[in-house]
Design a protein around this motif. Sequence first.
Motif, PDB file in Angstrom:
ATOM      1  N   MET A 113      74.957  -5.189  62.339  1.00  0.00           N
ATOM      2  CA  MET A 113      75.219  -5.895  60.876  1.00  0.00           C
ATOM      3  C   MET A 113      76.166  -4.804  60.038  1.00  0.00           C
ATOM      4  O   MET A 113      76.207  -3.752  59.969  1.00  0.00           O
ATOM      5  N   VAL A 114      77.205  -5.557  59.483  1.00  0.00           N
ATOM      6  CA  VAL A 114      78.016  -4.778  58.547  1.00  0.00           C
ATOM      7  C   VAL A 114      77.734  -5.370  56.918  1.00  0.00           C
ATOM      8  O   VAL A 114      77.796  -6.518  56.790  1.00  0.00           O
ATOM      9  N   LEU A 115      77.526  -4.379  55.946  1.00  0.00           N
ATOM     10  CA  LEU A 115      76.996  -4.617  54.683  1.00  0.00           C
ATOM     11  C   LEU A 115      78.208  -4.017  53.736  1.00  0.00           C
ATOM     12  O   LEU A 115      78.424  -2.787  54.015  1.00  0.00           O
ATOM     13  N   GLU A 116      78.336  -4.560  52.564  1.00  0.00           N
ATOM     14  CA  GLU A 116      79.202  -3.893  51.580  1.00  0.00           C
ATOM     15  C   GLU A 116      78.721  -4.098  50.221  1.00  0.00           C
ATOM     16  O   GLU A 116      77.922  -5.131  50.008  1.00  0.00           O
ATOM     17  N   LYS A 117      78.872  -3.219  49.529  1.00  0.00           N
ATOM     18  CA  LYS A 117      78.550  -3.066  48.143  1.00  0.00           C
ATOM     19  C   LYS A 117      79.825  -2.749  47.082  1.00  0.00           C
ATOM     20  O   LYS A 117      80.562  -2.129  47.714  1.00  0.00           O
ATOM     21  N   GLY A 118      79.772  -3.223  46.120  1.00  0.00           N
ATOM     22  CA  GLY A 118      80.963  -2.923  45.165  1.00  0.00           C
ATOM     23  C   GLY A 118      81.617  -4.386  44.727  1.00  0.00           C
ATOM     24  O   GLY A 118      81.176  -5.275  45.274  1.00  0.00           O
ATOM     25  N   THR A 119      82.431  -4.065  43.465  1.00  0.00           N
ATOM     26  CA  THR A 119      82.821  -5.512  43.197  1.00  0.00           C
ATOM     27  C   THR A 119      84.075  -6.025  43.774  1.00  0.00           C
ATOM     28  O   THR A 119      84.396  -7.144  43.841  1.00  0.00           O
ATOM     29  N   GLY A 120      84.916  -5.175  44.463  1.00  0.00           N
ATOM     30  CA  GLY A 120      85.830  -5.460  45.277  1.00  0.00           C
ATOM     31  C   GLY A 120      87.197  -5.345  44.358  1.00  0.00           C
ATOM     32  O   GLY A 120      88.324  -5.591  44.680  1.00  0.00           O
ATOM     33  N   GLY A 121      87.004  -4.856  42.977  1.00  0.00           N
ATOM     34  CA  GLY A 121      88.026  -4.773  42.102  1.00  0.00           C
ATOM     35  C   GLY A 121      89.016  -3.650  42.744  1.00  0.00           C
ATOM     36  O   GLY A 121      88.561  -2.511  43.157  1.00  0.00           O
ATOM     37  N   GLU A 122      90.402  -3.537  42.215  1.00  0.00           N
ATOM     38  CA  GLU A 122      91.422  -2.511  42.658  1.00  0.00           C
ATOM     39  C   GLU A 122      90.735  -1.309  41.921  1.00  0.00           C
ATOM     40  O   GLU A 122      90.538  -1.088  40.693  1.00  0.00           O
ATOM     41  N   GLY A 123      90.656  -0.273  42.617  1.00  0.00           N
ATOM     42  CA  GLY A 123      90.070   1.157  42.253  1.00  0.00           C
ATOM     43  C   GLY A 123      88.554   1.316  42.143  1.00  0.00           C
ATOM     44  O   GLY A 123      88.029   2.220  41.727  1.00  0.00           O
ATOM     45  N   ALA A 124      87.877   0.150  42.331  1.00  0.00           N
ATOM     46  CA  ALA A 124      86.621   0.113  42.076  1.00  0.00           C
ATOM     47  C   ALA A 124      85.775   0.894  43.202  1.00  0.00           C
ATOM     48  O   ALA A 124      86.330   1.037  44.299  1.00  0.00           O
ATOM     49  N   TYR A 125      84.535   1.116  43.004  1.00  0.00           N
ATOM     50  CA  TYR A 125      83.682   1.750  44.010  1.00  0.00           C
ATOM     51  C   TYR A 125      83.418   0.828  45.172  1.00  0.00           C
ATOM     52  O   TYR A 125      83.082  -0.460  44.854  1.00  0.00           O
ATOM     53  N   LYS A 126      83.490   1.237  46.331  1.00  0.00           N
ATOM     54  CA  LYS A 126      83.244   0.469  47.469  1.00  0.00           C
ATOM     55  C   LYS A 126      82.518   1.219  48.387  1.00  0.00           C
ATOM     56  O   LYS A 126      82.923   2.501  48.796  1.00  0.00           O
ATOM     57  N   ALA A 127      81.447   0.494  49.251  1.00  0.00           N
ATOM     58  CA  ALA A 127      80.869   1.068  50.106  1.00  0.00           C
ATOM     59  C   ALA A 127      80.716   0.322  51.326  1.00  0.00           C
ATOM     60  O   ALA A 127      80.378  -1.022  51.046  1.00  0.00           O
ATOM     61  N   ILE A 128      80.636   0.601  52.482  1.00  0.00           N
ATOM     62  CA  ILE A 128      80.559  -0.391  53.810  1.00  0.00           C
ATOM     63  C   ILE A 128      79.641   0.545  54.632  1.00  0.00           C
ATOM     64  O   ILE A 128      79.560   1.610  54.829  1.00  0.00           O
ATOM     65  N   LEU A 129      78.390  -0.195  55.005  1.00  0.00           N
ATOM     66  CA  LEU A 129      77.492   0.190  56.006  1.00  0.00           C
ATOM     67  C   LEU A 129      77.529  -0.513  57.130  1.00  0.00           C
ATOM     68  O   LEU A 129      77.235  -1.849  57.200  1.00  0.00           O
ATOM     69  N   THR A 130      77.772   0.097  58.350  1.00  0.00           N
ATOM     70  CA  THR A 130      77.904  -0.455  59.413  1.00  0.00           C
ATOM     71  C   THR A 130      76.660   0.154  60.336  1.00  0.00           C
ATOM     72  O   THR A 130      76.650   1.261  60.638  1.00  0.00           O
ATOM     73  N   LEU A 131      75.916  -0.855  60.945  1.00  0.00           N
ATOM     74  CA  LEU A 131      74.545  -0.468  61.445  1.00  0.00           C
ATOM     75  C   LEU A 131      74.400  -1.282  62.846  1.00  0.00           C
ATOM     76  O   LEU A 131      74.714  -2.508  62.828  1.00  0.00           O
ATOM     77  N   THR A 132      74.075  -0.452  63.839  1.00  0.00           N
ATOM     78  CA  THR A 132      73.619  -0.991  65.196  1.00  0.00           C
ATOM     79  C   THR A 132      72.095  -0.780  65.238  1.00  0.00           C
ATOM     80  O   THR A 132      71.437   0.173  64.931  1.00  0.00           O
ATOM     81  N   LYS A 133      71.221  -1.941  65.641  1.00  0.00           N
ATOM     82  CA  LYS A 133      69.872  -2.032  65.813  1.00  0.00           C
ATOM     83  C   LYS A 133      69.738  -1.021  67.173  1.00  0.00           C
ATOM     84  O   LYS A 133      70.247  -1.129  68.216  1.00  0.00           O
ATOM     85  N   THR A 134      68.736  -0.006  66.949  1.00  0.00           N
ATOM     86  CA  THR A 134      68.441   0.902  68.113  1.00  0.00           C
ATOM     87  C   THR A 134      67.003   0.845  68.603  1.00  0.00           C
ATOM     88  O   THR A 134      66.766   1.411  69.477  1.00  0.00           O
ATOM     89  N   ASN A 135      66.246  -0.068  68.127  1.00  0.00           N
ATOM     90  CA  ASN A 135      65.047  -0.710  68.817  1.00  0.00           C
ATOM     91  C   ASN A 135      64.577  -2.172  68.722  1.00  0.00           C
ATOM     92  O   ASN A 135      65.215  -3.075  68.260  1.00  0.00           O
TER      93      ASN A 135
END
Length: 134
Positions: free
Chosen positions: A112-134
Amino acid sequence: MKTIQVIILFSLSLILFSCDNENTETFDLSIESLKQTRWAGTFEDSFMEGSETVTRTFEAGIIFVSDDGGDCSLDTAVEPFKYTVNEKVLTIQSNSLFKGSWLLVNQSKDRMVLEKGTGGEGAYKAILTLTKTN
Protein backbone atom coordinates in the motif's frame (compact mmCIF):
# COMPACT_ATOMS: atom_id res chain seq x y z
CA MET A 1 -11.48 -30.35 -40.42
CA LYS A 2 -14.48 -29.11 -38.39
CA THR A 3 -13.54 -31.45 -35.56
CA ILE A 4 -10.03 -29.95 -35.38
CA GLN A 5 -11.48 -26.40 -35.35
CA VAL A 6 -13.87 -27.33 -32.53
CA ILE A 7 -11.05 -28.88 -30.50
CA ILE A 8 -8.81 -25.83 -31.01
CA LEU A 9 -11.65 -23.45 -30.12
CA PHE A 10 -12.52 -25.50 -27.03
CA SER A 11 -8.85 -25.60 -25.95
CA LEU A 12 -8.44 -21.84 -26.33
CA SER A 13 -11.63 -21.21 -24.37
CA LEU A 14 -10.47 -23.50 -21.61
CA ILE A 15 -7.08 -21.77 -21.40
CA LEU A 16 -8.59 -18.27 -21.33
CA PHE A 17 -11.19 -19.05 -18.68
CA SER A 18 -8.78 -20.95 -16.44
CA CYS A 19 -6.24 -18.12 -16.18
CA ASP A 20 -5.91 -16.82 -12.64
CA ASN A 21 -5.77 -13.05 -12.15
CA GLU A 22 -3.54 -12.97 -9.09
CA ASN A 23 -2.11 -9.58 -10.05
CA THR A 24 -5.52 -7.93 -9.87
CA GLU A 25 -6.07 -8.74 -6.20
CA THR A 26 -6.11 -5.61 -4.10
CA PHE A 27 -5.64 -4.84 -0.47
CA ASP A 28 -8.80 -3.73 1.32
CA LEU A 29 -7.97 -0.92 3.76
CA SER A 30 -10.00 -1.88 6.83
CA ILE A 31 -9.44 -2.57 10.51
CA GLU A 32 -9.93 -6.30 9.88
CA SER A 33 -7.27 -6.41 7.17
CA LEU A 34 -4.77 -4.38 9.24
CA LYS A 35 -5.25 -6.00 12.65
CA GLN A 36 -2.29 -8.20 13.67
CA THR A 37 -0.23 -7.49 10.56
CA ARG A 38 3.26 -6.07 10.13
CA TRP A 39 4.39 -3.73 7.33
CA ALA A 40 7.82 -2.38 6.32
CA GLY A 41 9.00 0.15 3.76
CA THR A 42 9.90 3.81 3.44
CA PHE A 43 8.62 7.10 4.77
CA GLU A 44 9.49 10.09 2.60
CA ASP A 45 8.48 13.65 3.32
CA SER A 46 9.20 17.02 1.76
CA PHE A 47 8.61 20.58 2.85
CA MET A 48 9.81 24.10 2.18
CA GLU A 49 12.49 25.59 4.40
CA GLY A 50 12.84 29.17 3.28
CA SER A 51 13.16 28.94 -0.50
CA GLU A 52 14.64 25.42 -0.44
CA THR A 53 12.71 22.15 -0.66
CA VAL A 54 13.87 19.67 1.96
CA THR A 55 13.30 15.94 1.34
CA ARG A 56 13.94 13.25 3.93
CA THR A 57 13.68 9.47 3.66
CA PHE A 58 13.45 7.00 6.54
CA GLU A 59 13.11 3.24 6.87
CA ALA A 60 9.61 2.70 8.23
CA GLY A 61 7.78 -0.09 9.98
CA ILE A 62 4.29 -0.51 11.38
CA ILE A 63 2.69 -3.30 13.36
CA PHE A 64 -1.07 -3.10 13.84
CA VAL A 65 -1.43 -5.02 17.12
CA SER A 66 -5.15 -4.57 17.74
CA ASP A 67 -8.16 -3.02 16.05
CA ASP A 68 -7.16 0.46 17.27
CA GLY A 69 -3.44 0.50 18.15
CA GLY A 70 0.06 -0.65 17.44
CA ASP A 71 3.68 0.48 17.12
CA CYS A 72 5.42 2.42 14.36
CA SER A 73 9.10 3.08 13.73
CA LEU A 74 11.21 5.47 11.70
CA ASP A 75 14.75 4.13 11.42
CA THR A 76 15.25 2.92 15.03
CA ALA A 77 12.80 5.10 17.01
CA VAL A 78 9.67 3.13 18.00
CA GLU A 79 6.45 4.88 19.07
CA PRO A 80 3.04 3.52 20.07
CA PHE A 81 0.04 4.83 18.13
CA LYS A 82 -3.74 4.69 17.91
CA TYR A 83 -5.52 4.51 14.56
CA THR A 84 -8.89 4.57 12.81
CA VAL A 85 -9.92 3.70 9.26
CA ASN A 86 -12.59 5.50 7.26
CA GLU A 87 -12.87 4.09 3.73
CA LYS A 88 -9.58 5.16 2.03
CA VAL A 89 -8.26 7.23 4.97
CA LEU A 90 -6.03 5.84 7.72
CA THR A 91 -5.76 8.28 10.63
CA ILE A 92 -2.85 7.79 13.03
CA GLN A 93 -2.62 9.44 16.44
CA SER A 94 0.96 9.47 17.75
CA ASN A 95 3.84 11.74 18.67
CA SER A 96 5.82 10.78 15.56
CA LEU A 97 5.86 11.84 11.91
CA PHE A 98 3.23 9.15 11.28
CA LYS A 99 0.66 11.41 12.96
CA GLY A 100 -2.15 12.56 10.67
CA SER A 101 -4.62 11.46 8.03
CA TRP A 102 -3.18 9.23 5.31
CA LEU A 103 -4.97 8.75 1.98
CA LEU A 104 -4.60 5.35 0.30
CA VAL A 105 -3.44 6.23 -3.25
CA ASN A 106 -2.18 2.86 -4.51
CA GLN A 107 -2.72 -0.69 -3.39
CA SER A 108 -2.17 -4.31 -4.28
CA LYS A 109 -2.47 -7.59 -2.43
CA ASP A 110 0.51 -7.02 -0.07
CA ARG A 111 1.47 -3.40 -0.73
CA MET A 112 0.00 0.00 0.00
CA VAL A 113 1.05 3.57 -0.73
CA LEU A 114 -0.36 6.27 1.53
CA GLU A 115 0.03 10.05 1.25
CA LYS A 116 -0.65 12.93 3.59
CA GLY A 117 -0.63 16.62 2.88
CA THR A 118 -2.88 18.95 0.94
CA GLY A 119 -0.98 18.73 -2.33
CA GLY A 120 -0.61 22.50 -2.50
CA GLU A 121 2.52 23.96 -4.05
CA GLY A 122 5.26 24.10 -1.43
CA ALA A 123 3.02 22.42 1.19
CA TYR A 124 4.16 19.57 3.40
CA LYS A 125 3.81 16.16 1.76
CA ALA A 126 4.61 12.67 3.04
CA ILE A 127 4.52 9.33 1.22
CA LEU A 128 4.44 6.04 3.09
CA THR A 129 5.18 3.00 0.92
CA LEU A 130 4.65 -0.28 2.80
CA THR A 131 4.85 -3.98 1.99
CA LYS A 132 3.18 -6.58 4.21
CA THR A 133 5.84 -8.72 5.91
CA ASN A 134 3.63 -11.33 7.59
